[in-house]
Write a protein that holds these residues in place. Sequence first.
Motif, PDB file in Angstrom:
ATOM      1  N   THR A 170     -11.475   6.183  13.135  1.00 34.91           N
ATOM      2  CA  THR A 170     -12.854   6.658  13.280  1.00 34.91           C
ATOM      3  C   THR A 170     -13.756   5.557  13.828  1.00 34.91           C
ATOM      4  OG1 THR A 170     -12.516   8.162  11.404  1.00 34.91           O
ATOM      5  CG2 THR A 170     -14.786   7.708  12.055  1.00 34.91           C
ATOM      6  N   CYS A 171     -13.551   4.349  13.358  1.00 40.51           N
ATOM      7  CA  CYS A 171     -14.330   3.218  13.877  1.00 40.51           C
ATOM      8  C   CYS A 171     -14.044   2.991  15.362  1.00 40.51           C
ATOM      9  CB  CYS A 171     -14.008   1.953  13.091  1.00 40.51           C
ATOM     10  SG  CYS A 171     -14.594   1.968  11.374  1.00 40.51           S
TER      11      CYS A 171
ATOM     12  N   LEU B  42       0.838  -1.196   0.000  1.00 42.15           N
ATOM     13  CA  LEU B  42       0.000   0.000   0.000  1.00 42.15           C
ATOM     14  C   LEU B  42       0.876   1.250   0.000  1.00 42.15           C
ATOM     15  CD1 LEU B  42      -2.753  -0.924   2.637  1.00 42.15           C
ATOM     16  CD2 LEU B  42      -2.872  -1.125   0.150  1.00 42.15           C
ATOM     17  N   GLY B  43       0.434   2.261  -0.740  1.00 43.54           N
ATOM     18  CA  GLY B  43       1.149   3.527  -0.736  1.00 43.54           C
ATOM     19  C   GLY B  43       0.840   4.341   0.504  1.00 43.54           C
TER      20      GLY B  43
ATOM     21  N   LEU C  95      -2.666   5.892   4.930  1.00 44.03           N
ATOM     22  CA  LEU C  95      -3.236   6.968   5.738  1.00 44.03           C
ATOM     23  C   LEU C  95      -4.752   6.884   5.773  1.00 44.03           C
ATOM     24  CD1 LEU C  95      -2.973   9.609   7.337  1.00 44.03           C
ATOM     25  CD2 LEU C  95      -2.954  10.833   5.153  1.00 44.03           C
ATOM     26  N   LEU C  96      -5.371   6.650   4.627  1.00 46.68           N
ATOM     27  CA  LEU C  96      -6.824   6.537   4.563  1.00 46.68           C
ATOM     28  C   LEU C  96      -7.316   5.362   5.404  1.00 46.68           C
ATOM     29  CD1 LEU C  96      -9.538   7.430   3.384  1.00 46.68           C
ATOM     30  CD2 LEU C  96      -9.073   5.950   1.404  1.00 46.68           C
ATOM     31  N   PHE C  97      -6.632   4.238   5.308  1.00 47.67           N
ATOM     32  CA  PHE C  97      -6.994   3.061   6.099  1.00 47.67           C
ATOM     33  C   PHE C  97      -6.886   3.368   7.590  1.00 47.67           C
ATOM     34  CE2 PHE C  97      -5.483  -0.964   8.139  1.00 47.67           C
ATOM     35  CZ  PHE C  97      -6.710  -1.612   8.129  1.00 47.67           C
TER      36      PHE C  97
END
Length: 227
Positions: free
Chosen positions: A186-187, A172-173, A178-180
């Motif tokens: 948040t979860c 993953l980049g 970062l998005l993950f």
Amino acid sequence: MLWLQQHVLEANHVYAAGSYGQILRFSWSELSRILPLHEFVFPRTLGLFLVGMLAWRSGVLRNPHRHQGLLLIVIGLGLMLGILLNSPTLTQAMASWRMPPAMGPCLENAAGIFMGLGYGASVIALVEFTRARSVLQVFAPLGRMAFTNYLMQSLIFSWVFYGYGLGYFGRLGAAETLLFGIIFYTCQMALSTWWLRRYRFGPIEWLWRTLMYGVRQPMRVLPSAKR
């Protein structure tokens, strides 16, 4: 540097495709290289513990309104010194002054400490003296369950990235990772909020308190406390 480059290549292979046993053995082999780093930062870590104890005993954390001036001084000096000690201009000046090489890491550590104090005082000031409390309080449940959330992240992220799980290590980049991380964080915020409406502590925090005090701690939130 040559050893480090070889080690990174080996780590990328083992963590991405290795079994649990292979990853565990590789991690153990890293200890001989990692422990000296912990010895190096131990004085700083001990110093930060003492600063935290001083902040608590002085009453700054318990009654920020009585120490508003001190907090503002720590914000200003902390952030200013942190930026100054970590600036390229200072690094160039040290080179021209022929300062000892060891001064570089010392100043970097000092910069991190000052920045940390400045950030901490800024958060306290925002919560206590501005309307930012309503925004920042959404993070409070995460802090109350910090130990549980930390272990949850370790377990789930290791399964996602390591070879004995999904094996996404190195695939993953930066933007995707970062998005993950943001989605997972948040979860955890939502889960922590849901949990603390029903229980006084996170499960690991409850276990830790029970073992520390030697008495089983009450876990459920009383109906009167929910109102």
